[in-house]
Design an enzyme around this catalytic site. Structure first.
Site, PDB file in Angstrom:
ATOM      1  N   HIS A  34      43.925  38.132  39.473  1.00  0.00           N
ATOM      2  CA  HIS A  34      45.081  37.288  39.779  1.00  0.00           C
ATOM      3  C   HIS A  34      45.715  37.632  41.135  1.00  0.00           C
ATOM      4  O   HIS A  34      45.756  38.773  41.548  1.00  0.00           O
ATOM      5  CB  HIS A  34      46.142  37.406  38.674  1.00  0.00           C
ATOM      6  CG  HIS A  34      46.594  38.810  38.408  1.00  0.00           C
ATOM      7  ND1 HIS A  34      46.256  39.485  37.267  1.00  0.00           N
ATOM      8  CD2 HIS A  34      47.347  39.663  39.124  1.00  0.00           C
ATOM      9  CE1 HIS A  34      46.792  40.688  37.293  1.00  0.00           C
ATOM     10  NE2 HIS A  34      47.450  40.825  38.421  1.00  0.00           N
ATOM     11  N   ASN A  35      46.174  36.577  41.801  1.00  0.00           N
ATOM     12  CA  ASN A  35      46.940  36.672  43.049  1.00  0.00           C
ATOM     13  C   ASN A  35      46.155  37.230  44.230  1.00  0.00           C
ATOM     14  O   ASN A  35      46.747  37.635  45.235  1.00  0.00           O
ATOM     15  CB  ASN A  35      48.217  37.479  42.852  1.00  0.00           C
ATOM     16  CG  ASN A  35      49.237  36.764  41.987  1.00  0.00           C
ATOM     17  OD1 ASN A  35      49.246  36.943  40.772  1.00  0.00           O
ATOM     18  ND2 ASN A  35      50.071  35.945  42.587  1.00  0.00           N
TER      19      ASN A  35
END
Length: 321
Positions: A230-231
């Site tokens: 994620h991210n």
């Protein structure tokens, strides 16, 4: 939901003006209708300038809240954020809403699921067994191979190539932990954006952001069996070889090469045109334009010299025996 309702659900003290909260976001990016959290004093400067409508915050830091920002007071802001995230999670699928828009020139094979509000542009090919979630966008000329999964809200640019069993936009691996050692799921409410000409290999996963966007920039090619957490942000023209793992919130510059079974820890940056040799372990941010290898990671030429010295040492010992 109303902030007061959320406070009641979480059994937290509520300070300030009641307001509607639509989603969770970071302190830096949150808006008036969004909830954020402060879990460490090092982010107090960010707190002072936040535009968040409300913040999950410990009692000792409430005096640092900017004017007009409400508070949900908690001794464990990160854990409370995890509990709150369940109330704002993106539905896995919807039976209501606008029907998908599929261009007449798209080729859709049998047994494909296309969710509400999805957009499939011209010359897209979606092969049998693929899943396209609600409000996903598939750009012109992209190819989705059998049994690939494009979760809700994911955005693919033009001419993207998603090989079989790849998963785009699943929840990332994120938990908050109770004092008793229980692991409380953080529901990821962000999305994934693949820019034009990105290729994702078979059985590779690209996780949606906790908040905001996981982004793979134009022209990047990712091999089979790769994990992008994620991210993360991968720059233009990167090459990511099989069995690489990139931890959350890692940023790669343009044309970074990561060899097979290499990996990074999270929240670091790798500069433009850097190369990580196979099985290299990245634990800190790296300058671009150089080739690195080994673990702990050093310049590849130094790693090779070290291996030669170790080999010579052992061979000498064998001869002496």
């Amino acid at each position: 939901m109303k902030l007061s309702t959320l406070a009641s659900l979480l059994s937290l003290e509520f300070l300030g003006k009641d307001k509607e909260i639509s989603r969770l976001n970071t302190l830096a990016n949150a808006l008036e209708d969004e909830l954020s959290y402060l879990d460490h004093s090092r982010y107090l400067d960010v707190l002072k300038s936040t535009k968040a409508g409300a913040v999950l915050i410990s009692k000792e830091h409430t005096n640092a809240l900017p004017g007009g920002c409400s508070a949900l007071v908690t001794p464990t802001p990160h854990l409370s954020m995890a509990y709150a995230s369940a109330y704002f999670a993106t539905p896995l699928a919807s039976t209501t809403g606008e029907p998908a828009r599929v261009d007449p020139c798209a080729q859709i094979f049998p047994h494909v699921y296309i969710g509400k509000g999805a957009v499939i542009e011209a010359d897209v090919t979606i092969m049998a067994g693929a899943y396209i979630g609600d409000n996903a966008y598939i750009g012109e000329g992209s190819i989705i191979h059998p049994n690939a999964v494009i979760y809700s809200g994911s955005q693919l640019g033009k001419r993207c190539h998603i090989l079989a069993n790849a998963v785009i936009g699943a929840d990332g691996f994120g938990y908050a932990h109770t004092a008793q050692g229980e692991h409380i799921k953080i529901y990821h409410t962000g999305t994934v954006v693949l820019e034009d000409d990105v290729e994702i290999g078979a059985c590779t996963t690209v996780d949606r952001a906790v908040f905001g966007t996981t982004r793979i920039k134009r022209g990047t090619k990712i091999d089979n069996l790769v994990q992008i957490a994620h991210n993360c942000e991968l720059g233009e023209g990167c090459i990511i070889v099989s069995q690489t793992g990139i931890s959350g919130s890692t940023t790669l510059g343009r044309n970074v090469i990561m060899g097979g079974q290499s990996a990074t820890s999270g929240h670091l940056k790798i500069g433009d045109f850097a190369t990580i040799a196979a099985r290299g372990g990245v634990t800190k941010s790296l300058e671009g334009g150089k080739t690195y290898g080994g673990f702990p990671l050093v310049l590849q030429k130094d790693w090779l010299k070290l291996q030669a010295k170790i080999s010579k040492f052992f061979n000498t010992n064998k001869e002496n025996k």
